[in-house]
Design an enzyme around this catalytic site. Structure first.
Site, PDB file in Angstrom:
ATOM      1  CG  HIS A 111      12.879  -4.096 -14.722  1.00  0.00           C
ATOM      2  ND1 HIS A 111      13.618  -4.806 -15.643  1.00  0.00           N
ATOM      3  CD2 HIS A 111      12.013  -5.005 -14.199  1.00  0.00           C
ATOM      4  CE1 HIS A 111      13.221  -6.059 -15.675  1.00  0.00           C
ATOM      5  NE2 HIS A 111      12.244  -6.207 -14.787  1.00  0.00           N
ATOM      6  CG  HIS A 115      -0.173   0.040   2.529  1.00  0.00           C
ATOM      7  ND1 HIS A 115       0.227   1.205   3.133  1.00  0.00           N
ATOM      8  CD2 HIS A 115       0.264  -0.967   3.317  1.00  0.00           C
ATOM      9  CE1 HIS A 115       0.868   0.933   4.244  1.00  0.00           C
ATOM     10  NE2 HIS A 115       0.909  -0.391   4.386  1.00  0.00           N
TER      11      HIS A 115
END
Length: 207
Positions: A146, A137
């Site tokens: 990446h 979250h």
């Protein structure tokens, strides 16, 4: 209305994306590469990237099929060039991933099988969330990043643009990693890492 797709590249990362598109029953027009190569999905070779400019941005969409194993500007450069020409990049989400309804994914984000993106996370444009990654979250992930397979980001982590987080890394809650920074595979990051740095180890230390 979905448009036919051109995949830029024909390597391993492109094959993963091709399978996602086929699972979504998208129409793949073909792929571009410096030269014609074998393609296990029988996707048509169109030519070099220059061939894309012969199409109208209104008739095709793009998928950037080039992966990275370290800090690289190639994906960023291609993305920006094609955006300036008016093209749109598809946001690819594997049907076996889990993406929160409150997560925000920018254009061209790629989410692979088994990845989990939790509530209120934000992912920047042209970023790869690779296989089995957990984004908890309230994480903020920049553009052209990446996050390599098997990485875990705890809540509230911030990753700067163009950084590469190596395979199997873990980043504890609230840590901030700067732009263009490389975190080595298997690292455990327990404190902030600056911009344009390399860090690895358990715990990760700047090199």
């Amino acid at each position: 209305m979905n448009k036919p797709i051109i995949i830029i590249g024909n390597g391993g990362h492109a094959s993963v994306l091709t399978e996602i598109l086929l699972l979504q029953q998208r129409d793949i027009l073909g792929y571009t590469a410096p030269s014609q190569e074998a393609n296990s999905y029988r996707v048509k070779y169109l030519g070099t990237d220059k061939i894309i400019e012969t199409y109208s941005p209104e008739e095709v969409e793009l998928v950037l099929g080039l992966g990275t194993v370290h800090i690289s500007t190639v994906r960023h450069t291609i993305f920006v060039k094609m955006k300036k020409l008016g093209f749109t990049f598809v946001t690819c989400i594997h049907p076996k991933s889990i993406v929160s309804l409150t997560a925000i994914l920018a254009e061209g984000t790629q989410v692979m099988a088994g990845a989990i993106i939790q509530p209120h996370a934000q992912i920047g444009e042209n970023t790869i969330i690779n296989t089995g990654v957990i984004i908890e979250h309230d994480c903020l992930i920049g553009a052209h990043v990446h996050i390599a397979p098997g990485t875990t980001l705890s809540g509230g982590v911030i990753i700067g643009n163009e950084s590469h987080i190596g395979t199997g890394s873990s980043i504890i809650q609230g840590v901030e990693i700067g732009k263009k920074t490389l975190i080595g595979a298997g690292s455990v990051v327990i404190s902030n890492i600056g911009t344009s740095k390399k860090a690895y180890g358990v715990p990760a230390k700047e090199v």
